[in-house]
Write a protein that holds these residues in place. Structure first.
Motif, mmCIF file in Angstrom:
data_model
loop_
_atom_site.group_PDB
_atom_site.id
_atom_site.type_symbol
_atom_site.label_atom_id
_atom_site.label_comp_id
_atom_site.label_asym_id
_atom_site.label_seq_id
_atom_site.Cartn_x
_atom_site.Cartn_y
_atom_site.Cartn_z
ATOM 1 N N ALA A 228 5.772 -0.134 7.223
ATOM 2 C CA ALA A 228 6.066 1.315 7.549
ATOM 3 C C ALA A 228 4.203 2.010 8.234
ATOM 4 C CB ALA A 228 6.538 2.296 6.637
ATOM 5 N N ALA A 229 3.618 1.439 8.750
ATOM 6 C CA ALA A 229 2.578 1.951 9.201
ATOM 7 C C ALA A 229 2.539 3.434 10.060
ATOM 8 C CB ALA A 229 1.710 0.802 10.415
ATOM 9 N N ARG A 230 1.491 3.709 10.134
ATOM 10 C CA ARG A 230 1.456 5.868 11.175
ATOM 11 C C ARG A 230 0.428 5.562 11.386
ATOM 12 N NH1 ARG A 230 0.919 9.922 6.557
ATOM 13 N NH2 ARG A 230 0.908 11.229 8.510
ATOM 14 N N TRP A 231 0.256 5.611 13.055
ATOM 15 C CA TRP A 231 -0.631 6.203 13.798
ATOM 16 C C TRP A 231 -0.696 7.827 13.766
ATOM 17 C CZ3 TRP A 231 -0.120 8.643 19.428
ATOM 18 C CH2 TRP A 231 -1.740 8.369 19.581
ATOM 19 N N ALA A 232 -1.901 8.747 13.608
ATOM 20 C CA ALA A 232 -1.846 9.929 13.653
ATOM 21 C C ALA A 232 -3.357 10.195 14.441
ATOM 22 C CB ALA A 232 -2.422 10.033 11.999
ATOM 23 N N GLY A 233 -3.797 9.305 15.501
ATOM 24 C CA GLY A 233 -4.703 9.581 16.339
ATOM 25 C C GLY A 233 -5.422 8.634 15.878
ATOM 26 N N SER A 234 -6.524 8.360 17.237
ATOM 27 C CA SER A 234 -7.802 7.706 17.200
ATOM 28 C C SER A 234 -8.654 7.535 16.628
ATOM 29 C CB SER A 234 -8.052 7.608 18.961
ATOM 30 O OG SER A 234 -9.874 6.507 19.184
ATOM 31 N N PHE A 235 -9.127 6.433 15.275
ATOM 32 C CA PHE A 235 -10.422 6.831 14.719
ATOM 33 C C PHE A 235 -11.496 6.830 15.344
ATOM 34 C CE2 PHE A 235 -7.385 3.194 12.336
ATOM 35 C CZ PHE A 235 -6.639 4.863 11.622
ATOM 36 N N ALA B 240 0.883 -1.191 -0.408
ATOM 37 C CA ALA B 240 0.142 0.292 -0.024
ATOM 38 C C ALA B 240 0.744 1.417 0.346
ATOM 39 C CB ALA B 240 -1.223 -0.183 1.160
ATOM 40 N N ARG B 241 0.280 2.372 -0.306
ATOM 41 C CA ARG B 241 1.229 3.143 -0.031
ATOM 42 C C ARG B 241 1.350 4.168 0.797
ATOM 43 N NH1 ARG B 241 0.824 8.838 -3.770
ATOM 44 N NH2 ARG B 241 0.957 9.856 -2.426
ATOM 45 N N ALA B 242 0.054 4.137 1.918
ATOM 46 C CA ALA B 242 0.427 4.160 3.457
ATOM 47 C C ALA B 242 -0.579 3.487 3.391
ATOM 48 C CB ALA B 242 0.341 5.684 3.460
ATOM 49 N N VAL B 243 -0.492 3.554 5.519
ATOM 50 C CA VAL B 243 -1.297 2.337 6.466
ATOM 51 C C VAL B 243 -0.725 3.124 7.434
ATOM 52 C CG1 VAL B 243 -1.329 0.456 7.237
ATOM 53 C CG2 VAL B 243 -0.207 0.289 4.965
ATOM 54 N N PHE B 244 -2.797 3.383 8.053
ATOM 55 C CA PHE B 244 -2.443 3.985 9.489
ATOM 56 C C PHE B 244 -3.212 3.087 9.839
ATOM 57 C CE2 PHE B 244 -3.019 7.221 5.783
ATOM 58 C CZ PHE B 244 -2.304 8.805 6.411
ATOM 59 N N VAL B 245 -2.959 2.663 11.841
ATOM 60 C CA VAL B 245 -3.685 2.117 12.694
ATOM 61 C C VAL B 245 -3.700 3.040 13.978
ATOM 62 C CG1 VAL B 245 -2.017 0.046 11.534
ATOM 63 C CG2 VAL B 245 -1.154 1.678 13.534
ATOM 64 N N PRO C 150 -6.092 9.879 21.616
ATOM 65 C CA PRO C 150 -7.146 11.217 21.402
ATOM 66 C C PRO C 150 -7.246 11.678 19.830
ATOM 67 C CG PRO C 150 -4.217 12.178 20.529
ATOM 68 C CD PRO C 150 -4.611 10.688 21.569
ATOM 69 N N ALA C 151 -8.010 12.015 19.347
ATOM 70 C CA ALA C 151 -8.894 12.069 17.854
ATOM 71 C C ALA C 151 -7.582 13.144 17.240
ATOM 72 C CB ALA C 151 -10.385 13.001 17.514
ATOM 73 N N GLY C 152 -7.772 12.718 15.420
ATOM 74 C CA GLY C 152 -7.307 13.815 14.792
ATOM 75 C C GLY C 152 -6.282 13.465 13.229
ATOM 76 N N ALA C 153 -6.640 11.162 13.085
ATOM 77 C CA ALA C 153 -6.375 10.835 12.787
ATOM 78 C C ALA C 153 -6.827 10.956 11.243
ATOM 79 C CB ALA C 153 -7.079 9.010 12.638
ATOM 80 N N LEU C 154 -8.496 10.893 11.426
ATOM 81 C CA LEU C 154 -8.617 11.009 9.912
ATOM 82 C C LEU C 154 -8.070 12.815 8.415
ATOM 83 C CD1 LEU C 154 -12.865 10.470 10.223
ATOM 84 C CD2 LEU C 154 -10.650 8.679 9.580
ATOM 85 N N PRO C 155 -8.119 13.723 9.368
ATOM 86 C CA PRO C 155 -7.905 15.186 8.532
ATOM 87 C C PRO C 155 -6.308 14.296 7.556
ATOM 88 C CG PRO C 155 -8.566 15.876 10.463
ATOM 89 C CD PRO C 155 -8.477 14.514 10.901
ATOM 90 N N VAL C 156 -4.783 13.768 8.683
ATOM 91 C CA VAL C 156 -3.973 13.502 8.736
ATOM 92 C C VAL C 156 -4.185 12.414 7.465
ATOM 93 C CG1 VAL C 156 -1.455 12.729 8.433
ATOM 94 C CG2 VAL C 156 -3.292 14.149 11.022
ATOM 95 N N ILE C 157 -5.543 11.794 7.419
ATOM 96 C CA ILE C 157 -5.635 10.628 6.182
ATOM 97 C C ILE C 157 -6.278 11.282 4.841
ATOM 98 C CG2 ILE C 157 -6.846 8.486 5.544
ATOM 99 C CD1 ILE C 157 -6.959 7.196 8.525
ATOM 100 N N ALA C 158 -6.843 12.267 5.178
ATOM 101 C CA ALA C 158 -7.328 12.969 4.480
ATOM 102 C C ALA C 158 -6.950 13.625 3.017
ATOM 103 C CB ALA C 158 -8.329 13.979 4.619
#
Length: 407
Positions: A197-204, A177-182, A390-398
């Motif tokens: 290389a998975a990323r954590w950017a916040g809680s879905f 995948a181009r990017a993986v978010f967990v 905390p929240a914050g993942a979806l804007p990064v994923i977008a």
């Protein structure tokens, strides 16, 4: 089943679209919230159910057939679940959905998978056939599910092995995948140790938690604290709501509020209780000298107002814990909140979750103990907020999705 005329009309028009593939109620909600942040056309392919969450996204186009499963998306939760799903056409319809996803990816700019290894397989096929990039959002797995899991315990949960940790084939697909978010930092570290290389950017889960939808002061101003009753969106509610209500009758010092996501005709009450429907969004369950509000479209408000919760839910329990609210749970016969699921969620949430017998007296005693033990309640709050994050993942994923689509 052919794709919709609306889809056929927009397939080759305008800017490159994002095809979102999701497989579950929570996954649909995450996908829909993500879609709402995108500045490009959206197609969505729900693999379980109708994907109703996406209907809130303006001009989003559904592709593919609808697969309604008796298990609600948990075919491997039990042998009974699997048999019922196979009888309902699981195999044939699933193969058809693979073809639908491939067709839906044609002319798109990126495929986004929100879900488990199965959804990732479907998305990988669609992306490869279309020659476009893939982004995987994995909201289910957590390395925290492995904490304290013995060999014997793992053997008891063989049917959930792929839900406890990524299988080798999932890691291989994710690596492409181009990017993986967990969902959390420990899981990102678990993936990294295995070359992904998975990323954590916040809680879905916290990203999709609704803000308070309404003022609850008419129910809470005279009698705090608040006990949230969360029977969940799965069919477990038919077993779990009655003991919750009976427990609330044993807790007169609390104001109990039911967060109800179903129609009124789905309410299952204890023997001798009655349901007084006041409107589309408010009813009262009455019995044993108490009158408990049952509220539709108010989960966010109840979650934020709660001091303690009794819950037999997946994401909703996690959201309560993420807010620092202790959750008391009990196992049902399924399809979701089985004894195995309860054990898994207990490892995920740590002290934020207490699992007791499905007995009103036991539930009431545990809620009262949490309320009276300040240090324990503080430990539970800290565990929930720390382990969910905390929240914050979806804007990064977008932003990542838009870059992949060339926007």
């Amino acid at each position: 089943m052919p794709l919709s005329p609306t889809f056929n009309a927009v397939q080759n028009a305008g800017p490159k679209a994002a095809l979102l593939i999701s497989n579950g109620t929570a996954e649909d909600l995450i996908g829909a919230r993500l879609a709402g942040l995108l500045r490009l056309p959206v197609r969505y392919c729900p693999l379980v159910g109708e994907g109703r969450a996406y209907t809130a996204v303006s001009e989003a186009v559904r592709v593919g057939r609808v697969l309604r499963l008796p298990s609600g998306g948990f075919p491997f939760g039990s042998v009974g679940n699997l048999r019922a799903d196979v009888a309902a056409g699981l195999v044939q319809e699933s193969l058809g959905q693979w073809q639908d996803a491939v067709q839906g990816a044609r002319g798109a700019g990126v495929v986004v998978v929100v879900g488990d290894a199965y959804a990732l397989m479907v998305g990988t096929l669609a992306a490869r056939r279309a020659g476009i990039g893939l982004i995987h959002v994995q909201p289910l797995l957590s390395a925290q599910y492995l904490e304290g899991l013995s060999v014997r315990g793992a053997m008891q949960e063989l049917n959930a092995l792929g839900a406890n940790l990524p299988m080798p084939y999932e890691l291989r697909l994710a690596a492409g995948a181009r990017a993986v978010f967990v969902r959390d930092a420990p899981t990102a570290a678990y993936y990294a140790a295995r070359g992904v290389a998975a990323r954590w950017a916040g809680s879905f889960a916290m990203d999709v938690l609704a803000a308070p939808e309404r003022d609850l002061s008419q129910f809470t101003r005279h009698k705090p604290p608040v006990l949230a009753l969360i029977p969940g969106s799965r069919e477990d509610h038919r077993q779990s709501l009655p003991p919750m209500l009976l427990a609330s009758a044993r807790l007169p010092e609390f104001t109990a509020l039911v967060a109800w996501p179903h129609d009124w005709d789905a309410v299952t009450l204890p023997a001798g209780w009655a349901l007084d429907i006041g409107s589309e969004t408010k009813a009262y369950a009455t019995g044993e000298g108490v009158r408990v509000p049952v509220l539709r479209g108010a989960f966010g408000a109840i979650a934020h107002a709660a001091d303690v919760a009794i819950g037999t839910a997946g994401t909703a329990n996690e959201q309560l814990a993420g807010l620092g609210k202790p959750v008391v749970a009990f196992a049902t016969a399924g399809p979701q909140f089985t004894a195995g699921f309860a054990r898994r969620q207990g490892r995920l949430l740590g002290e934020a979750l207490s699992v007791v017998d499905a007995d009103p007296d036991a539930l009431a005693a545990e809620v009262r103990a949490l309320r009276q033990d300040g240090p324990r309640r503080a430990r539970a709050a800290l565990a929930g907020m720390t382990r969910i994050g905390p929240a914050g993942a979806l804007p990064v994923i977008a932003e990542e999705v838009q870059r992949a689509a060339g926007v």
